[in-house]
Design a protein around this motif. Structure first.
Motif: not given
Length: 157
Positions: A152-157
């Motif tokens: 999400i928005e260049d952040v990995n979760y």
């Protein structure tokens, strides 16, 4: 085979391209489709894809600066082979200034992803340029624990 539909600011043109492709009985099985740019996916086009013979083989959908309704998202999730969904809003920069983002998703789309049982078949979900908060990443990770990749928005979760 992968297929790409680019129709800058011409939703009707993109629809024509999609319908022509689907009408071609000789077109080989398709595993992925990319849609772009700065346009929308008309309902007639998404409905035709979902009800086509290709719906059985399409594993990846990628949208870049292409809007579509939450109902269309729900319908696209019906495709039995779909495992990867990548959705990016539009983006632009001034010469030396900030990045500008044009979102293509809203809370109604997020609700479909969080509540639709067919979303649980997804293995990859990437959402970029939508101006969503970190909270959404955590909410989607909780709602879709089967995801192998969630961005999400260049952040990995």
């Amino acid at each position: 085979m992968e297929n790409s539909f680019y129709s800058y600011q011409d939703a009707a043109g993109m629809t024509r391209q999609i319908l022509e492709w689907l009408a071609d009985k000789k077109s080989p099985a398709c595993k992925g489709i990319s849609f772009s740019a700065n346009t929308s996916l008309e309902g007639i086009a998404s409905n035709a894809i979902v009800n086509s013979r290709h719906a059985q083989t399409i594993q990846r959908l990628e949208f870049s600066d292409v809007g579509f309704s939450a109902k269309q998202l729900e319908d696209l999730l019906r495709m039995p082979a779909l495992k990867e969904l990548r959705i990016a809003g539009g983006e632009s920069w001034d010469w030396a200034g900030p990045k500008y983002v044009w979102s293509t998703l809203g809370s109604e789309h997020v609700n479909v992803l969080k509540t639709n049982p067919r979303a649980k078949r997804l293995r990859v979900l990437e959402i970029r340029n939508q101006e969503f908060s970190d909270d959404l990443g955590h909410e989607l990770r909780k709602a879709l624990p089967q995801l192998e990749k969630l961005v999400i928005e260049d952040v990995n979760y």
